[in-house]
Motif scaffolding. Structure first.
Motif, PDB file in Angstrom:
ATOM      1  N   ILE B  82     -11.305  11.413  -8.599  1.00  0.00           N
ATOM      2  CA  ILE B  82     -11.374  12.610  -9.453  1.00  0.00           C
ATOM      3  C   ILE B  82     -11.551  13.858  -8.593  1.00  0.00           C
ATOM      4  CG2 ILE B  82     -13.880  12.569  -9.912  1.00  0.00           C
ATOM      5  CD1 ILE B  82     -11.225  13.258 -12.572  1.00  0.00           C
ATOM      6  N   GLU B 109      -0.779   4.964 -12.440  1.00  0.00           N
ATOM      7  CA  GLU B 109       0.060   3.777 -12.213  1.00  0.00           C
ATOM      8  C   GLU B 109      -0.726   2.689 -11.487  1.00  0.00           C
ATOM      9  OE1 GLU B 109       4.039   4.477 -10.600  1.00  0.00           O
ATOM     10  OE2 GLU B 109       3.893   2.538  -9.596  1.00  0.00           O
ATOM     11  N   LEU B 110      -1.476   3.089 -10.473  1.00  0.00           N
ATOM     12  CA  LEU B 110      -2.217   2.084  -9.699  1.00  0.00           C
ATOM     13  C   LEU B 110      -3.415   1.538 -10.476  1.00  0.00           C
ATOM     14  CD1 LEU B 110      -2.002   3.841  -6.230  1.00  0.00           C
ATOM     15  CD2 LEU B 110      -0.888   1.716  -6.857  1.00  0.00           C
ATOM     16  N   PRO B 314     -12.026   4.820 -16.581  1.00  0.00           N
ATOM     17  CA  PRO B 314     -13.338   4.359 -16.116  1.00  0.00           C
ATOM     18  C   PRO B 314     -14.252   5.547 -15.815  1.00  0.00           C
ATOM     19  CG  PRO B 314     -11.540   3.389 -14.829  1.00  0.00           C
ATOM     20  CD  PRO B 314     -10.949   4.452 -15.667  1.00  0.00           C
ATOM     21  N   ARG B 323      -6.272  -2.725  -4.434  1.00  0.00           N
ATOM     22  CA  ARG B 323      -5.343  -2.450  -3.337  1.00  0.00           C
ATOM     23  C   ARG B 323      -3.906  -2.384  -3.867  1.00  0.00           C
ATOM     24  NH1 ARG B 323      -5.485  -4.762   2.794  1.00  0.00           N
ATOM     25  NH2 ARG B 323      -3.460  -4.027   3.419  1.00  0.00           N
ATOM     26  N   GLU B 325       0.016   0.305  -3.642  1.00  0.00           N
ATOM     27  CA  GLU B 325       0.676   1.521  -3.161  1.00  0.00           C
ATOM     28  C   GLU B 325       1.808   1.872  -4.106  1.00  0.00           C
ATOM     29  OE1 GLU B 325       2.439   0.770   0.747  1.00  0.00           O
ATOM     30  OE2 GLU B 325       2.550  -1.339   0.219  1.00  0.00           O
ATOM     31  N   THR B 326       2.081   3.157  -4.197  1.00  0.00           N
ATOM     32  CA  THR B 326       3.193   3.601  -5.035  1.00  0.00           C
ATOM     33  C   THR B 326       3.705   4.951  -4.558  1.00  0.00           C
ATOM     34  OG1 THR B 326       3.965   3.850  -7.315  1.00  0.00           O
ATOM     35  CG2 THR B 326       1.849   4.848  -6.788  1.00  0.00           C
ATOM     36  N   TYR B 327       4.872   5.298  -5.052  1.00  0.00           N
ATOM     37  CA  TYR B 327       5.447   6.622  -4.787  1.00  0.00           C
ATOM     38  C   TYR B 327       5.930   7.168  -6.115  1.00  0.00           C
ATOM     39  CZ  TYR B 327       8.662  10.236  -3.164  1.00  0.00           C
ATOM     40  OH  TYR B 327       9.302  11.435  -2.972  1.00  0.00           O
ATOM     41  N   VAL B 328       5.441   8.356  -6.481  1.00  0.00           N
ATOM     42  CA  VAL B 328       5.851   8.987  -7.735  1.00  0.00           C
ATOM     43  C   VAL B 328       6.514  10.310  -7.404  1.00  0.00           C
ATOM     44  CG1 VAL B 328       5.043  10.012  -9.884  1.00  0.00           C
ATOM     45  CG2 VAL B 328       4.047   7.876  -9.100  1.00  0.00           C
ATOM     46  N   ARG B 329       7.653  10.563  -8.032  1.00  0.00           N
ATOM     47  CA  ARG B 329       8.360  11.819  -7.775  1.00  0.00           C
ATOM     48  C   ARG B 329       8.483  12.634  -9.053  1.00  0.00           C
ATOM     49  NH1 ARG B 329      12.736   8.218  -6.693  1.00  0.00           N
ATOM     50  NH2 ARG B 329      13.048   8.987  -4.584  1.00  0.00           N
ATOM     51  N   TYR B 340       3.064   9.750  -2.135  1.00  0.00           N
ATOM     52  CA  TYR B 340       2.859   8.343  -1.774  1.00  0.00           C
ATOM     53  C   TYR B 340       1.356   8.127  -1.733  1.00  0.00           C
ATOM     54  CZ  TYR B 340       2.828   4.270   1.436  1.00  0.00           C
ATOM     55  OH  TYR B 340       2.619   3.044   2.027  1.00  0.00           O
ATOM     56  N   VAL B 342      -1.775   5.212  -1.352  1.00  0.00           N
ATOM     57  CA  VAL B 342      -2.168   3.846  -1.000  1.00  0.00           C
ATOM     58  C   VAL B 342      -3.643   3.694  -1.340  1.00  0.00           C
ATOM     59  CG1 VAL B 342      -2.280   2.124   0.843  1.00  0.00           C
ATOM     60  CG2 VAL B 342      -0.521   3.886   0.913  1.00  0.00           C
ATOM     61  N   THR B 343      -3.976   2.617  -2.035  1.00  0.00           N
ATOM     62  CA  THR B 343      -5.376   2.361  -2.373  1.00  0.00           C
ATOM     63  C   THR B 343      -5.804   1.036  -1.756  1.00  0.00           C
ATOM     64  OG1 THR B 343      -4.607   1.385  -4.441  1.00  0.00           O
ATOM     65  CG2 THR B 343      -5.375   3.655  -4.536  1.00  0.00           C
ATOM     66  N   ASP B 344      -7.121   0.905  -1.534  1.00  0.00           N
ATOM     67  CA  ASP B 344      -7.612  -0.291  -0.839  1.00  0.00           C
ATOM     68  C   ASP B 344      -8.741  -0.995  -1.587  1.00  0.00           C
ATOM     69  OD1 ASP B 344      -9.600   1.519  -0.540  1.00  0.00           O
ATOM     70  OD2 ASP B 344      -9.476   1.679   1.637  1.00  0.00           O
ATOM     71  N   ARG B 351      -4.802   6.470   1.610  1.00  0.00           N
ATOM     72  CA  ARG B 351      -3.860   7.405   2.208  1.00  0.00           C
ATOM     73  C   ARG B 351      -3.094   8.084   1.096  1.00  0.00           C
ATOM     74  NH1 ARG B 351      -1.349  10.878   5.138  1.00  0.00           N
ATOM     75  NH2 ARG B 351       0.546  10.367   6.275  1.00  0.00           N
TER      76      ARG B 351
END
Lengths: 175, 394
Positions: B82, B109-110, B314, B323, B325-329, B340, B342-344, B351
Motif C-alpha cells: 500500500i 493480479e498477483l 486484506p 511468490r 511475477e507479472t507484467y501489466v500494460r 513488471y 515480482v513478489t516473494d 522487484r
C-alpha cells in the motif's frame, strides 16, 4: 500459448513454464541458450517487439534472474524468458544486435546491478550515476538508508510519525 | 523550399567506420560540441543532449540522463504494497494515473483480486482524463517548439479545467491516488458529469482552433513536414509504440490490442497515418485528443450511476502476496506503459520495473534521429517523440 511452449521445448531446454494470463507466459531457459531462444522467437515466431529487459536479485540463492519480455504484435501475446545467472560472477551474452534499445537496458543493468554484457556498446559509460564508487545500488545488499547517513551530513528533521504505526492508528484503531 | 538546407555533399562530413561509429576529430576545428540541456527551454525535462555539430548540422548526438534519479524502484522494494502507491505514481509526472493503474493491476493480479464493475469504469474515466490533460500540454507544445506560443497558453488553460475536475473527484490536481489496490476510493460527486461536459465543450472549441493555428499554418508545416522521418523499419527495431508507431502506419494501441478495464465496451478507432514526420506525429496526437474527448463522453454515458467501487482486500499492513511475477500494460498518451512486478511471499515487492515509451524514444531513437538534423529542430524532434525523462531514471 501451450502450443508455443511445447514447440519451443522441442528445440530448447525450457523449464518452469507458467501461463500467467492467456496473453502472458513465463519460462526459464538455460543461460547459454537464452539469446538463441529470443532470436528464434523474433525470427520465426513473430515476436518482433521487444518490451523490456529486467533483472531480479535473488540474493538468498546467490542468483540474478534476467527476464526478457517479448511481444508478438500479430498474435497479441507476450513471452517472458527468464535466465538465471550467477550473482558473484554476473556475466551474460549481449543481445544488443537484436534490438536497438537493448544496449540501453544492458548499460543500465551494468550500472545498477553490476552485470557484465561483453561487447555491448557504451556499456561502461555512466548511465544515471556519475562518479559512483560503491557497490551497484540496485543490488539487495546495498542499504540506501545507511549510505545516505554515512554520505550526507546529518540534518535536523521535523518530528515524524512511524508510517506503519500511524496508518494502523488511522485505519485499524481497534486492532 | 526548406528553411534549412542540408548539405548533400557528404564528403566533407565525418564518415562512419566499419562498426558504424562516427569518426569525429574534434581537434580538426570543423566541429563544435554543444550541450542542449539540462537547463534549456527546449528540452522536455531534466535531461541533456550532447550534440556534435558541423556548421548547424548535427553529426552525433548522445542523450544524458541522471539529473532527477530518485531511486523509486529501489525505495518501493522497502515499502509495503500500500505504501508503494504514492511512490510509484511519481515515476511519471506528466501522466501519473497510468502508474496508479499498472501498480494496482499488478498487485490485484498477483493477489487474485477481481475489482468491481464500477471501479473499472471510474478507472477508465480517470485514465482518459489523464490522457486528455497530457495531450492538452503536448499537442500545442509542439507548436511551442517553433515559437508558436499562443496554443501553449490556450492549452494550459484547458488543462487547468481538467485538473479542476480531477481536484473535484480526487482532492488532488496532479498526483491523485484515487485508484487503490482493489478498486477506487469513491464514486463521482453530484453534478460531476454536467461540469465535465461543460469543460469538454470548451475543449472541443480549442481542438478546432488548434487545427487552424497549427496544422494549417505555413510556418508550422514548413518546419515539420518531412523533418525527422521515422521509417517503418524502425518501429520494431527500436521498440517504438503509441502515437509515434501509429503515425508510421502501425496500428498499435494497448486499449484495442489488449483491452483492459472497460475499453472493450467503448467504441473508438485510433488514428493511423502512414508517414512519421514531426507533422504527422503531432497530427496523430491531435486525433487522439478528439478520440479521448469522445471516450470521456462515452464513459460518462455508459457507466453505472452507483455500485460497489472497491473489492474486499486484506489488512493493508499485513498484506502478503505469494511468490509470483507479472507484467501489466496500459496505453498512456505516449504509448505502451507497463509494470513488471515480482513478489516473494513477503509484505513488500521483491522487484518492480517500469517500462515507459521514453526509455527507447529519448535514447536509442533520438540519438539516431538527430543525426543529419538541424540544430534548430532539436527541441521539435524531442517533443514529437514526447520524451519524459522521469520514466527513464526511475
Amino acid at each position: 500459448m501451450e502450443n508455443l511452449i511445447e514447440k519451443l521445448k522441442n528445440i530448447f531446454e525450457i523449464k518452469d513454464a507458467v501461463i500467467q494470463r492467456p496473453d502472458l507466459c513465463f519460462a526459464t531457459a538455460k543461460k547459454e541458450q537464452t539469446i538463441s531462444l529470443i532470436t528464434h522467437l523474433r525470427d520465426y515466431e513473430g515476436f518482433s517487439h521487444f518490451v523490456l529487459l529486467s533483472v531480479v536479485d535473488w540474493i538468498e540463492d546467490k542468483q540474478f534472474q534476467l527476464t526478457y519480455f517479448l511481444n508478438n504484435p500479430t498474435q497479441k501475446y507476450d513471452v517472458a524468458i527468464r535466465c538465471i545467472i550467477d550473482r558473484e560472477e554476473a556475466t551474460m551474452t549481449s543481445a544488443h544486435h537484436l534490438w536497438k534499445q537493448i544496449a540501453t537496458y544492458q548499460r543500465e543493468l551494468k550500472e545498477m546491478y553490476g552485470i557484465e554484457f561483453p561487447g555491448s556498446p557504451r556499456l561502461n559509460e555512466s548511465f544515471i550515476l556519475e562518479g559512483w564508487d560503491n557497490i551497484p545500488p540496485m543490488r539487495r545488499d546495498f542499504d540506501t538508508k545507511k549510505y545516505a547517513e554515512e554520505t550526507f551530513f546529518p540534518r535536523e528533521r521535523p518530528a515524524t510519525n512511524d508510517p506503519a504505526e500511524y496508518m494502523k492508528s488511522k485505519l485499524y484503531p481497534d486492532e | 523550399m526548406s528553411f534549412f538546407k542540408i548539405e548533400t555533399d557528404r564528403s566533407k562530413y565525418p564518415q562512419r567506420d566499419a562498426e558504424g561509429k562516427m569518426q569525429i576529430d574534434l581537434d580538426s576545428g570543423k566541429y563544435v560540441k554543444l550541450w542542449q540541456g539540462p537547463n534549456h527551454p527546449g528540452v522536455t525535462g531534466n535531461m541533456s543532449i550532447e550534440l556534435t555539430l558541423a556548421g548547424d548540422e548535427i553529426v552525433e548526438a548522445k542523450t544524458h540522463v541522471g539529473y532527477l534519479h530518485r531511486g523509486f524502484e529501489k525505495l518501493i522494494e522497502r515499502r509495503l504494497f500500500i505504501q508503494g502507491m504514492q511512490t510509484s505514481i511519481r515515476m511519471c509526472v506528466a501522466e501519473p494515473d497510468s502508474n496508479e493503474y499498472v501498480y494496482c493491476a499488478c498487485v490485484e493480479e498477483l493477489s487474485g483480486i477481481e475489482i468491481p464493475e464500477m471501479a473499472k469504469w471510474i478507472r477508465t474515466l480517470i485514465l482518459e482524463m489523464a490522457r486528455l490533460q497530457a495531450l492538452l500540454r503536448v499537442v500545442p507544445g509542439q507548436g511551442g517548439t517553433f515559437a508558436l506560443g499562443v496554443g501553449v497558453q490556450w492549452g494550459v488553460y484547458m488543462r487547468e479545467l481538467i485538473l479542476d475536475r480531477f481536484e473535484e473527484l480526487t482532492g488532488a490536481r496532479i498526483y491523485h491516488m484515487f485508484m487503490t489496490p482493489g478498486g477506487v476510493r469513491g464514486l463521482l460527486p453530484e453534478g460531476f458529469k454536467k461540469r465535465m461536459e461543460e469543460n469538454l465543450k470548451e475543449i472541443d472549441r480549442f481542438i478546432d482552433r488548434i487545427d487552424n493555428l497549427m496544422y494549417n499554418n505555413a510556418v508550422f508545416k514548413k518546419r515539420s513536414i518531412d523533418v525527422a522521418v521515422i521509417p517503418p523499419s524502425w518501429i520494431d527495431k527500436y521498440g517504438i509504440v503509441g502515437p509515434v508507431a501509429r503515425s508510421a502506419g502501425f496500428k498499435r494501441d494497448v486499449r484495442k490490442d489488449y483491452p483492459y478495464l472497460a475499453y472493450d465496451q467503448l467504441d473508438f478507432e485510433p488514428k493511423v497515418m502512414n508517414h512519421s514526420d514531426i507533422y504527422n506525429r503531432s497530427r496523430t496526437r491531435w486525433h487522439d485528443l478528439i478520440t479521448t474527448v469522445d471516450l470521456i463522453r462515452q464513459i460518462m454515458a455508459k457507466m453505472p450511476e452507483k455500485g460497489v467501487f472497491k473489492a474486499e482486500t486484506p489488512n493493508v499492513l499485513h498484506w502478503q502476496i505469494p511468490r509470483g511475477e507479472t507484467y501489466v500494460r496500459s496505453e498512456a498518451s505516449r504509448g505502451e506503459y507497463g509494470l513488471y512486478m515480482v513478489t516473494d511471499g513477503s509484505d513488500k515487492p521483491r522487484r518492480i520495473n517500469l517500462r515507459g515509451p521514453s526509455y527507447n524514444n529519448a535514447i536509442a531513437v533520438l540519438e539516431d534521429l538527430l543525426v543529419g538534423a538541424n540544430i534548430a529542430d532539436v527541441a521539435a524532434i524531442m517533443v514529437s517523440l514526447q520524451t519524459c525523462p522521469p520514466e527513464i531514471e526511475r
